[in-house]
Design an enzyme around this catalytic site. Structure first.
Site, mmCIF file in Angstrom:
data_model
loop_
_atom_site.group_PDB
_atom_site.id
_atom_site.type_symbol
_atom_site.label_atom_id
_atom_site.label_comp_id
_atom_site.label_asym_id
_atom_site.label_seq_id
_atom_site.Cartn_x
_atom_site.Cartn_y
_atom_site.Cartn_z
ATOM 1 N N ASP A 52 0.819 -1.220 0.000
ATOM 2 C CA ASP A 52 0.000 0.000 0.000
ATOM 3 C C ASP A 52 0.858 1.278 0.000
ATOM 4 O O ASP A 52 2.088 1.210 -0.037
ATOM 5 C CB ASP A 52 -0.948 -0.061 1.213
ATOM 6 C CG ASP A 52 -2.304 0.580 0.928
ATOM 7 O OD1 ASP A 52 -2.422 1.383 -0.009
ATOM 8 O OD2 ASP A 52 -3.258 0.277 1.686
ATOM 9 N N ASP A 103 -9.385 3.793 -4.079
ATOM 10 C CA ASP A 103 -10.179 2.641 -3.623
ATOM 11 C C ASP A 103 -11.584 2.631 -4.221
ATOM 12 O O ASP A 103 -12.241 3.667 -4.313
ATOM 13 C CB ASP A 103 -10.344 2.673 -2.099
ATOM 14 C CG ASP A 103 -9.090 2.214 -1.374
ATOM 15 O OD1 ASP A 103 -8.034 2.042 -2.028
ATOM 16 O OD2 ASP A 103 -9.155 2.034 -0.150
#
Ligand SMILES: *[C@@H]1O[C@H](CO)[C@@H](O)[C@H](O)[C@H]1NC(C)=O
Ligand SMILES: *[C@@H]1O[C@H](CO)[C@@H](O)[C@H](O)[C@H]1NC(C)=O
Ligand SMILES: *[C@@H]1O[C@H](CO)[C@@H](O)[C@H](O)[C@H]1NC(C)=O
Length: 427
Positions: free
Chosen positions: A184, A239
Site C-alpha cells: 500500500d 479505492d
C-alpha cells in the site's frame, strides 16, 4: 526541463528496444495487424504497443490473479478464524476450483509495534497461532496466502510500514510461506513511488521464494508507465466503493491504460464489490463483466461464508472467468459510446483463437438498444461470427455479419463471445 525530459525518453526508448527483442514471445497479438490476416482490420483499436514489454518476469501473473481479499467486507474486523472459514467456504462453494486461489489478508493483521528484534509481529489477540500456521493451512488445502504491507512509515491503519525495512520484512514473509504481497501507499513521507516500490521487489526476489507483488499506489503517479518492471499488477485508481458511481468511474479510469497490460503485469482497478449489497444484481453483473473484459484481477471482496445465490452465480460464471483468463491477455476496452453522457456503450477485446468478446453496457436510466458495428470493433465487415451470450449460456440462433445489436435494460451489461466462421488458424 526539456533537456531532462528528452534524456528520459531516450533512455526509455533504449530499454524498450532491448527488451522487445528479449521477450518477443510475449507478443502474440502482433501480426494481426498484417493486411489479409485474421479477422481484424489493419486499423483495429487494440493498441498493444506496450504489451509484454518490461514485465517483472518472476513467472507469475501469466493471467490476472484470482482469489479473495478481506478488506472490502471485513476491513479491520479480521482474525484467524474468519480467514480459515473463508478458505473453507472458497472450497465448499466451488470458487477455489474455478481458480480463485489467493486468500489475501489486508491491513490489520499486524500488531502496532515491531518486536525487540525489529520484526513485524501478528496481532496476538486476533492471530494467536501466527501467520505461518495460516499459510500452512492454505497450502494443505491447495490455496495460497497473501499478506499486506505498506511502502511507507505506517500502514493506512497505523501498523508499522515496510519502508526502509524491506529486506527484513520480505525475509519474514518468505519464512512464513507467504505467496502474495499487496503493498500500500499510506504515510509515504512524500517519497517518489519509483523509489519506494522497487526495493521491496528486490527484497522479495532475494528471498528466493516466488511471491506475487501487487502494487497499491492508487494510480497517483500513472504506474502503468513505470510499474511493469516492478510489480505483477498495479492499482490504477483510488479505492473502489460499493456503489454504481464508484464502479463506473473506476472502469473508465482503468480503461485509459489498456495498452500497458499483458501477461506478467496487469492494470488493477481494485477488488470486486459483488455481493456486498450496494448495487443491484444487474449492476454487479456489469461490474463483473467489465472487470473480466479489462483483464482486471478478480479478487472477491464479499463474505463468501454467507453469499446469496445471485452473488455465487455471478462470481462462478465460468464463461466470464474464461474471458478474464484468456491466454492472449489483451485488455479489452471501451470502443464506442452514444446517448446522454455517452451512457450507451460498447466495450470489446480480442481473445485467443479468432474470438472477440463484446460487452453491450447500458449505463443509461432507461432500457436501450445497443448496436456494435464490426468497424468500431476493428473487425473486417465481411467477417461472420457465431455469437454466444455468456450470461445466458446460449448461442444466438443467427450468424452475424457487419454488426449485432441487443436490447439492454438499465445498468445491465450483456456479454458475448464472437467466434469467427473463417477461423482457419491465424495466430
Ligand atoms: C472473528 O472475526 C469475525 C468477523 O469479523 C467475527 O464475527 C468473530 O466474532 C471474530 N472472532 C473472534 C474470536 O474474535
Ligand atoms: C528474481 O528475478 C530474476 C530476474 O528477473 C528472475 O529470473 C527470477 O525468477 C526472480 N526470482 C524470484 C524468486 O522471484
Ligand atoms: C448473511 O447475509 C445477509 C444478507 O444477505 C445478512 O442479512 C445476514 O445477517 C448475514 N448473516 C451472517 C451470519 O452474517
Amino acid at each position: 526541463m526539456i533537456a531532462e525530459g528528452s534524456y528520459v525518453l531516450l533512455l526509455c526508448l533504449l530499454i524498450l528496444s532491448i527488451s522487445t527483442v528479449a521477450i518477443g514471445q510475449n507478443a502474440p497479438f502482433i501480426g494481426l495487424n498484417e493486411e489479409g490476416e485474421g479477422i481484424f482490420t489493419k486499423s483495429h483499436p487494440y493498441d498493444t504497443s506496450n504489451y509484454g514489454v518490461l514485465q517483472l518476469n518472476n513467472g507469475l501473473a501469466r493471467t490476472p490473479q484470482m482469489g479473495w481479499n478481506s478488506w472490502n467486507f471485513f476491513a479491520c474486523n479480521i482474525n484467524e478464524s474468519v480467514i480459515k472459514e473463508t478458505a473453507d467456504a472458497m472450497i465448499s462453494t466451488g470458487l477455489a476450483a474455478l481458480g480463485y486461489t489467493y486468500i489475501n489478508i489486508d491491513d490489520c493483521w499486524s500488531a502496532f509495534l515491531r518486536n525487540l528484534k525489529g520484526d513485524l509481529v501478528p496481532d496476538h489477540k486476533d492471530f494467536p497461532s501466527g501467520i505461518q500456521a495460516l499459510a500452512d493451512y492454505m497450502h494443505e488445502n491447495g490455496l495460497k496466502l497473501g499478506l499486506y504491507s505498506d511502502a511507507g512509515a505506517l500502514t493506512c491503519q497505523l501498523r508499522p510500514g515496510s519502508l526502509f525495512h524491506e529486506i527484513k520484512d520480505a525475509n519474514l514473509f518468505a519464512s512464513w510461506g507467504i505467496d502474495y504481497l499487496k503493498y500500500d501507499n499510506c504515510f509515504n513521507l512524500g517519497i517518489d513511488p519509483q523509489k519506494r516500490y522497487p526495493p521491496m521487489r528486490d527484497a522479495l526476489n532475494s528471498t528466493g521464494r516466488t511471491i506475487f507483488y501487487s502494487l497499491c499506489e492508487w494510480g497517483e503517479e500513472d504506474p502503468a508507465l513505470w510499474a511493469r518492471p516492478v510489480g505483477n499488477s498495479w492499482r490504477t485508481t483510488d479505492d473502489i466503493i460499493d456503489s454504481w458511481e464508484s464502479m463506473t468511474t473506476i472502469a473508465d479510469l482503468n480503461d485509459k491504460w489498456a495498452a500497458y497490460a499483458g501477461p506478467g503485469g496487469w492494470n488493477d482497478p481494485d477488488m470486486l464489490e459483488v455481493g456486498n449489497g450496494g448495487m443491484t444484481k444487474q449492476e454487479y453483473r456489469a461490474h463483473f463483466s467489465i472487470w473480466a473484459l479489462m483483464k482486471a484481477p478478480l479478487l472477491i471482496g464479499c463474505d463468501v461464508r454467507n453469499m446469496t445465490s445471485d452473488t455465487l452465480e455471478i462470481l462462478s460464471n465460468e464463461e466470464v472467468i474464461s474471458v478474464n483468463q484468456d491466454q492472449l491477455g489483451v485488455q479489452g476496452r471501451k470502443l464506442f459510446s452514444e446517448g446522454k453522457d455517452g451512457c450507451s456503450q460498447v466495450w470489446g477485446g480480442p481473445l485467443s483463437e479468432n474470438r472477440v468478446v463484446i460487452a453491450l453496457w447500458n449505463r443509461c436510466s432507461i432500457t436501450v438498444i445497443i448496436t456494435a458495428k464490426w468497424d468500431i470493433l476493428g473487425l473486417k465487415p465481411s467477417s461472420s461470427f457465431t455469437v454466444r451470450d455468456i450470461w445466458k449460456h446460449e448461442y444466438l440462433p443467427d450468424v452475424f455479419y457487419e454488426s449485432m445489436e441487443a436490447e439492454v435494460e438499465s445498468h445491465n451489461c450483456k456479454l458475448y463471445i464472437l467466434t469467427s466462421l473463417e477461423s482457419k488458424a491465424v495466430n
